[in-house]
Design an enzyme around this catalytic site. Sequence first.
Site, PDB file in Angstrom:
ATOM      1  N   GLU A 183     -34.555  20.102   9.638  1.00 55.04           N
ATOM      2  CA  GLU A 183     -34.507  21.259   8.743  1.00 55.04           C
ATOM      3  C   GLU A 183     -35.650  22.235   9.015  1.00 55.04           C
ATOM      4  O   GLU A 183     -36.537  22.441   8.187  1.00 55.04           O
ATOM      5  CB  GLU A 183     -34.437  20.772   7.292  1.00 55.04           C
ATOM      6  CG  GLU A 183     -33.160  19.960   7.069  1.00 55.04           C
ATOM      7  CD  GLU A 183     -32.969  19.447   5.657  1.00 55.04           C
ATOM      8  OE1 GLU A 183     -33.613  19.967   4.747  1.00 55.04           O
ATOM      9  OE2 GLU A 183     -32.169  18.517   5.482  1.00 55.04           O
ATOM     10  N   HIS A 397     -21.242  11.521  -4.874  1.00 53.96           N
ATOM     11  CA  HIS A 397     -22.579  11.828  -4.348  1.00 53.96           C
ATOM     12  C   HIS A 397     -23.447  10.578  -4.399  1.00 53.96           C
ATOM     13  O   HIS A 397     -23.551   9.929  -5.438  1.00 53.96           O
ATOM     14  CB  HIS A 397     -23.227  12.959  -5.167  1.00 53.96           C
ATOM     15  CG  HIS A 397     -24.507  13.438  -4.565  1.00 53.96           C
ATOM     16  ND1 HIS A 397     -25.686  13.528  -5.261  1.00 53.96           N
ATOM     17  CD2 HIS A 397     -24.797  13.824  -3.298  1.00 53.96           C
ATOM     18  CE1 HIS A 397     -26.641  13.979  -4.449  1.00 53.96           C
ATOM     19  NE2 HIS A 397     -26.123  14.162  -3.259  1.00 53.96           N
ATOM     20  N   HIS A 398     -24.020  10.229  -3.271  1.00 58.31           N
ATOM     21  CA  HIS A 398     -24.938   9.095  -3.149  1.00 58.31           C
ATOM     22  C   HIS A 398     -26.246   9.579  -2.537  1.00 58.31           C
ATOM     23  O   HIS A 398     -26.388   9.582  -1.321  1.00 58.31           O
ATOM     24  CB  HIS A 398     -24.343   8.015  -2.235  1.00 58.31           C
ATOM     25  CG  HIS A 398     -23.298   7.167  -2.878  1.00 58.31           C
ATOM     26  ND1 HIS A 398     -22.555   6.252  -2.157  1.00 58.31           N
ATOM     27  CD2 HIS A 398     -22.860   7.078  -4.166  1.00 58.31           C
ATOM     28  CE1 HIS A 398     -21.708   5.625  -2.978  1.00 58.31           C
ATOM     29  NE2 HIS A 398     -21.867   6.125  -4.196  1.00 58.31           N
ATOM     30  N   GLU A 399     -27.182  10.003  -3.360  1.00 53.54           N
ATOM     31  CA  GLU A 399     -28.517  10.324  -2.828  1.00 53.54           C
ATOM     32  C   GLU A 399     -29.321   9.025  -2.792  1.00 53.54           C
ATOM     33  O   GLU A 399     -29.341   8.290  -3.778  1.00 53.54           O
ATOM     34  CB  GLU A 399     -29.207  11.377  -3.708  1.00 53.54           C
ATOM     35  CG  GLU A 399     -30.644  11.688  -3.332  1.00 53.54           C
ATOM     36  CD  GLU A 399     -30.798  12.204  -1.901  1.00 53.54           C
ATOM     37  OE1 GLU A 399     -30.197  13.239  -1.564  1.00 53.54           O
ATOM     38  OE2 GLU A 399     -31.505  11.544  -1.108  1.00 53.54           O
ATOM     39  N   HIS A 477     -26.021  14.055   4.328  1.00 54.32           N
ATOM     40  CA  HIS A 477     -27.119  15.031   4.401  1.00 54.32           C
ATOM     41  C   HIS A 477     -28.394  14.297   4.810  1.00 54.32           C
ATOM     42  O   HIS A 477     -28.495  13.090   4.623  1.00 54.32           O
ATOM     43  CB  HIS A 477     -27.285  15.757   3.073  1.00 54.32           C
ATOM     44  CG  HIS A 477     -26.336  16.908   2.947  1.00 54.32           C
ATOM     45  ND1 HIS A 477     -26.729  18.187   2.639  1.00 54.32           N
ATOM     46  CD2 HIS A 477     -25.003  16.957   3.148  1.00 54.32           C
ATOM     47  CE1 HIS A 477     -25.678  18.978   2.633  1.00 54.32           C
ATOM     48  NE2 HIS A 477     -24.606  18.263   2.929  1.00 54.32           N
ATOM     49  N   GLU A 478     -29.334  15.048   5.388  1.00 53.52           N
ATOM     50  CA  GLU A 478     -30.503  14.432   6.027  1.00 53.52           C
ATOM     51  C   GLU A 478     -30.025  13.274   6.911  1.00 53.52           C
ATOM     52  O   GLU A 478     -30.536  12.149   6.840  1.00 53.52           O
ATOM     53  CB  GLU A 478     -31.530  13.925   4.996  1.00 53.52           C
ATOM     54  CG  GLU A 478     -32.091  15.017   4.107  1.00 53.52           C
ATOM     55  CD  GLU A 478     -31.109  15.443   3.025  1.00 53.52           C
ATOM     56  OE1 GLU A 478     -30.463  14.568   2.430  1.00 53.52           O
ATOM     57  OE2 GLU A 478     -30.969  16.658   2.793  1.00 53.52           O
ATOM     58  N   GLU A 496     -25.101  17.321   7.423  1.00 56.00           N
ATOM     59  CA  GLU A 496     -25.994  18.470   7.380  1.00 56.00           C
ATOM     60  C   GLU A 496     -26.703  18.510   8.736  1.00 56.00           C
ATOM     61  O   GLU A 496     -26.108  18.882   9.732  1.00 56.00           O
ATOM     62  CB  GLU A 496     -26.949  18.314   6.202  1.00 56.00           C
ATOM     63  CG  GLU A 496     -27.749  19.559   5.895  1.00 56.00           C
ATOM     64  CD  GLU A 496     -28.807  19.297   4.841  1.00 56.00           C
ATOM     65  OE1 GLU A 496     -29.032  20.172   4.015  1.00 56.00           O
ATOM     66  OE2 GLU A 496     -29.430  18.217   4.854  1.00 56.00           O
ATOM     67  N   GLU A 502     -29.245  25.592   1.208  1.00 52.84           N
ATOM     68  CA  GLU A 502     -30.245  25.285   0.169  1.00 52.84           C
ATOM     69  C   GLU A 502     -31.560  26.031   0.409  1.00 52.84           C
ATOM     70  O   GLU A 502     -32.250  26.403  -0.541  1.00 52.84           O
ATOM     71  CB  GLU A 502     -30.475  23.779   0.076  1.00 52.84           C
ATOM     72  CG  GLU A 502     -30.970  23.162   1.383  1.00 52.84           C
ATOM     73  CD  GLU A 502     -31.096  21.635   1.347  1.00 52.84           C
ATOM     74  OE1 GLU A 502     -31.012  21.046   0.261  1.00 52.84           O
ATOM     75  OE2 GLU A 502     -31.276  21.037   2.415  1.00 52.84           O
TER      76      GLU A 502
HETATM   77  C1  NOJ Z   1     -30.685  17.561  -0.058  1.00 52.65           C
HETATM   78  C2  NOJ Z   1     -29.311  18.048   0.250  1.00 52.65           C
HETATM   79  O1  NOJ Z   1     -29.287  18.785   1.448  1.00 52.65           O
HETATM   80  C3  NOJ Z   1     -28.835  18.872  -0.930  1.00 52.65           C
HETATM   81  O2  NOJ Z   1     -27.584  19.441  -0.635  1.00 52.65           O
HETATM   82  C4  NOJ Z   1     -28.777  18.000  -2.144  1.00 52.65           C
HETATM   83  O3  NOJ Z   1     -28.465  18.795  -3.253  1.00 52.65           O
HETATM   84  C5  NOJ Z   1     -30.116  17.309  -2.412  1.00 52.65           C
HETATM   85  N1  NOJ Z   1     -30.622  16.706  -1.230  1.00 52.65           N
HETATM   86  C6  NOJ Z   1     -29.976  16.240  -3.477  1.00 52.65           C
HETATM   87  O4  NOJ Z   1     -29.227  15.173  -3.004  1.00 52.65           O
HETATM   88 CA    CA Z   2     -31.108  18.928   3.210  1.00 55.39          CA
END
Ligand code: NOJ
Ligand code: CA
Length: 695
Positions: A183, A397-399, A477-478, A496, A502
């Site tokens: 990023e 969504h799985h952060e 993402h990441e 991503e 973002e």
């Molecule tokens: C980073 C992601 O790129 C973004 O899209 C997301 O909203 C946040 N992390 C939270 O998971």
């Molecule tokens: Ca990101």
Amino acid sequence: MIAIWNKLVAILAASLIGMLALVAPLKAQSVEIASPDGRIVVTVDVTGEGRPGYAIARDGEAVITRSALGFLLTDQDKLDRRLQIIGSETASHDETWEQPWGERQFVRDHHNQLTVRFEENSDERRRFGVTFRVFNDGVGFRYVFDDPSMGETLRVAEELTEFNFAQNGTAWWIPGGEWNRYEYLYEETAISAVPLVHTPFTVRMKNGMHVAIHEAALVDFAGMWVKRTTGTNFRATLAPTGAQAARAVRDLPFHTPWRTIRISEDAAGLAMSDIDLNLNEPNKLGDVSWVKPHKYIGIWWSLHLDEESWGRQTGSGSDDSFTASRHGATTENTKRYIDFAAEHGFEGVLVEGWNIGWDGNWFFNGKLFSFTESYPDYDFEELARYAAEKGVPIVGHHETSGDIGNYEAQLEAGLDLMAARGVKSIKTGYVTDACNLRYVHPDGRETRECTESQVMQRHHLKVVTEAAKRKIAINAHEPVKDTGLRRTYPNWVAREGARGMEFNAWGVPPNGPSHVPIMVFTRMLSGPMDYTPGVLSLEGRGQPLQMTKARALAEYVVIYSPIQMAADLPEHYEEHMDAFQFIKDVPVDWAESRVLDAEVGDYVITARKDRNSEEWFVGGATDEDAREVTVALDFLEQGKRYTAQIYRDGAQAHYIGETRFDIEIEERSVIASDRLELRMAPGGGFAIRLVPIEA
Ligand code: NOJ
Ligand code: CA
């Protein structure tokens, strides 16, 4: 005629080498293989002290000068000298295969292959091979360790493969191994000024030749960064893995990922090359008709604007600048989004912040995430019912905030819940510093890992294959960079892996006008990106977006992904219904894609044909310079008349200031022989929908 003749010579030479190889080990210390059209020639040799290497020329002119091959091992001697070529085999391949979804329906895999066998002149007589595949638009090669002389297990300390550019020129790159993963804004420098970088890494040499270095099929191995050694010479650097000298450990037999080198006279050719996909294994998942390209909206931009929050406490954001305490993922708010999606034809609503764990600064709290427990104001069961009724699935969504151990411990239960709630795709997230991912090994040992560590590749494929069992698609993402694995695992739909939208909310600086025209020829060479375009309000958190409104639409065509978000808030779309129409109309699955005209970092014009209709779409995006361009419509079907719905920059449009909203929307009747003269404003662009008129 010359091309055919070259081809014949190449095939004859190739088969001769193949026949010789059958009769007796080849004694020559130099072997060649040409591309099917004969223009690209790879020479593999051992010189001097028996050091192996390769070189690549196109039309007789050097592209990659002699570059070393080899490995540094933790428990064996270095493997890069005292080697002899003891044989080689060739093969040719020409096949057209069909993608379940993609930027084109049919992909041609046409290449000549050469496997060179090396043996060490030592007591151990260690043996290994390198397989080269030479396409008309580039080269891929991988090491093959299939001989017991190398032992049972190979412990790789470092890969010594070089990529030595024949000339200096311009390079576009992001730094490798730095904390914010991929990023970063792209840098444009001389090739001779590039540091350690990620791939795809793109250069334009002084003679105009465009070259991009990447890798294909990164499976159970450390990802490759490339590092300049001297001048325009580069060497592979394997991503380290937690607390261990060996960066990759594999039992034999195995082969490494492919190292790939795209070669093209122009930027467009780089973007249209399919060599990385061709170097991946065919679909392993069988019937994947359940993987559906789609457009989605979501409870997302409001969080990045800090108007709503992921968690329920003040300051539930990724850093202390987030202050909102209005929980976004409530039952009521989600229904509002589902209603908007149903009304405007979107096929998913992403909900971030639905689960326990987001309170406070979640960047550092990966261990707190539950993947099964909702916040009390999010009635997942009721929402699943409502989503089914409206025909708009929830996007899961799985952060993880980089806590792989916590995620893997709950992975199956978390996926089961999503499947039970009718979820068809999940956005995953790995927000933490690049080499700070907490991994828990099968024996309970805990290490910190880089995004490209070998064990992280295992993790990503575990998520993708477990999701596939439940007919769920994954958008990470990441993530780790794309290496074409979507061919083998078509439910790995996007990721991503670059500076996305973002950053336009809170990034310092936001993504500038040249970001996308660079990204199309760097990041996008690797595969689909979930950039999340479509912020028509053109306003971040107290900072304007650096683009015009027409340009915001163009991104749906120039950035490829089978899933595209319409990232803005429903209430903002209500204010921009004119331009929003294009976002509703643009498809996400294509029969064909062509980059019509481009210069890396300056501008790109792309045409794509819808996979499900006879419509074509064209997108153009420029950097901070205005440009007058001519788009020949010769890709249209001859004899057919089309209505062109054109969204272009108005006369006053400029990416700085209020004139960024200046857009002209018009209709013209066109045929294939027409040429459209269009002006792109600074930071601007255009988007065109071409609809056949029924006779
Ligand atoms: C980073 C992601 O790129 C973004 O899209 C997301 O909203 C946040 N992390 C939270 O998971
Ligand atoms: Ca990101």
